[in-house]
Design an enzyme around this catalytic site. Structure first.
Site, PDB file in Angstrom:
ATOM      1  CD  GLU A  69      54.647  -6.931  32.499  1.00 11.04           C
ATOM      2  OE1 GLU A  69      53.330  -6.804  32.281  1.00 11.04           O
ATOM      3  OE2 GLU A  69      54.795  -6.811  31.048  1.00 11.04           O
TER       4      GLU A  69
ATOM      5  CD  GLU B 193      49.397  -4.782  32.806  1.00 11.48           C
ATOM      6  OE1 GLU B 193      49.860  -5.641  31.514  1.00 11.48           O
ATOM      7  OE2 GLU B 193      50.372  -4.029  32.926  1.00 11.48           O
TER       8      GLU B 193
END
Length: 469
Positions: free
Chosen positions: A163, A374
């Site tokens: 991320e 995720e």
């Protein structure tokens, strides 16, 4: 239909959020070790000094993962455990811990899926400019090579970065993560560039070692959709996708930055200082990426806003991705819609938004292999008669697994699903008030572990390969 035999059912964690042992066995200090102790930065002053003590209890935790039937465990390595000063001497005790962790996974037939960088940067590098300094990118490549050489005989799945948009955006635009800088667009874009460069170099090193595994990068996937059919809002959604998604995957997979964004950066004076050698490195290694990881929790619904109409105070509360905030460049705002469903934290629950987004990615990048690295529900789990009854989490994951199965049927090259998270862990800013795990950690009773309802449910899903979904 069952999930294909080569589809991995997993769950994930991150070093700072679970390990603790922040100053043990030669580990160096990280940016988060310092930042989390600054007054007011985290909920109730929580930090990762102990976290959930996975460093000392990993055998117990992995045994529970095996009992759940987990096929793969996605975890991150703490850079400062391996190279305490970022780019100096290697710490043998750090290598020993991760070798033990990897071997413990393999003992139970759990595939280790390793993330090299999940936000905890050695403090020495942070103090020298962090990701705005080319030194950090070069140091990362050295660190990555140490990990490849030490663990690569047993680890065949590598993620370089987790991320980038979060640790750069919250670090240089919103000030909610280290180094706590606000509204510095020039530094933000410079940091993203050095991350992409470091990724490309690490991919090049990995391929040169001929370890015959796979390597990719993970991004938070926030597909943007217009709130309605108005042209201005459709354009705003396209703008959001250019900045939030294409900026992060184009340089990785296409080897070049999206021209739409580059043109605007030039006009605003935000273009990173990049060299021909760096740009060539991106281009040269683009086709060597084996997969992309997607951390999907919600889409964003956007509308165009009048230029210059919104000034915004940045805080921990406004950094949670809940709708209602303007984009950093003031072009659009995210909107909470009456006909959508939201979590307690204001995140939209939209499996359909994910399915549509997957097709958007395939249209742009072709048949690239993807993993859901995720996906999960942050909640305050009720305890009833001493049982953790996390039914909303089961429903959330069930609905998303259904669309993952549907996407595979529609030709999307998805090869695994990693729930966030395998165990309740430290939320970076929100302490322990938000739970994500299949395994409960009792902070009032010696961090004892307890299986939730979702633990047994996920075990059944894995055993039946999702046939009943």
């Amino acid at each position: 239909m069952k999930f294909p035999h080569d589809f991995l059912f997993g769950a994930a964690s991150a070093s700072y959020q679970v390990e603790g042992a922040w100053n043990e066995d030669g580990k160096g200090v990280t940016n988060w070790d310092v930042f989390s102790k600054l007054p007011g930065k985290t909920f109730e002053g929580t930090n990762g000094d102990v976290a959930i003590d996975h460093y000392h209890r990993y055998k117990e935790d992995i045994k529970l993962m095996a009992e759940m039937g987990l096929e793969s465990y996605r975890f991150s390595v703490s850079w400062a455990r391996i190279l305490p000063t970022g780019d100096g001497e290697v710490n043998a005790k750090g290598l020993e811990f991760y070798n033990n962790l990897i071997n413990e996974c393999l003992k139970y037939g759990i595939v280790p899926f390793v993330t090299l960088y999940h936000w905890d940067l050695p403090l020495t590098l942070e103090e020298d400019g962090g990701w705005t300094n080319r030194r950090t990118a070069d140091a990362f490549v050295k660190y990555a090579e140490v990990c490849f050489r030490e663990f690569g005989d047993r680890v065949k799945h590598w993620i370089t970065f987790n991320e980038t948009v979060m640790f750069t955006g919250l670090g240089y635009l919103k000030g909610a993560h280290p180094p706590g800088i606000t509204n510095d667009e020039k530094k933000y874009f410079q940091a993203t560039h050095y991350v992409f460069y470091a990724h490309a170099k690490a991919v090049e090193v990995y391929k040169s070692l001929k370890q015959y595994g796979e390597i990719g990068i993970t991004h938070v996937f926030l597909p943007a959709y217009s709130v309605d059919g108005k042209q201005a809002n459709i354009v705003a959604a396209q703008h959001a996708n250019e900045y939030e998604t294409f900026w992060y995957y184009d340089p990785i997979l296409k080897g070049e930055y999206p021209s739409y964004v580059v043109k605007q950066l030039e006009e605003k004076g935000w273009t990173p200082s990049w060299t021909e050698e760096e740009l060539d490195t991106l281009k040269r290694n683009a086709e060597s990426n084996d997969f992309i990881g997607l951390n999907y929790y919600q889409p964003i619904r956007v509308e165009r806003i009048a230029e210059g109409s919104l000034a915004m105070e940045h805080s921990r509360e406004s950094s949670t991705l809940a709708p209602g905030n303007p984009s950093f460049d003031g072009y659009y705002r995210t909107v909470k819609m009456n006909d959508k469903t939201y979590t307690k934290w204001g995140w939209e629950i939209s499996p359909q938004g994910f399915l549509d987004g997957l097709h958007m990615l395939k249209d742009r990048y072709g048949d690239i292999k993807m993993y859901v690295t995720e996906n999960g529900l942050g909640d305050e789990d009720p305890i009833i008669d001493n049982e953790i009854v996390d039914v909303p989490r089961i429903k959330y994951i069930e609905e998303h697994l259904k669309v993952v199965k549907r996407a595979i049927g529609e030709g999307i090259n998805l090869k695994g699903y990693y729930a966030w998270s395998v165990i309740d862990l430290l939320s970076w800013l929100n302490g322990y008030k938000k739970q994500y795990g299949f395994i409960y950690v009792d902070h009032a009773d010696n961090l004892n572990r307890k299986k939730k309802l979702s633990f047994h449910w996920y075990k059944h899903i894995i055993e039946t390969r999702g046939e009943e979904l």
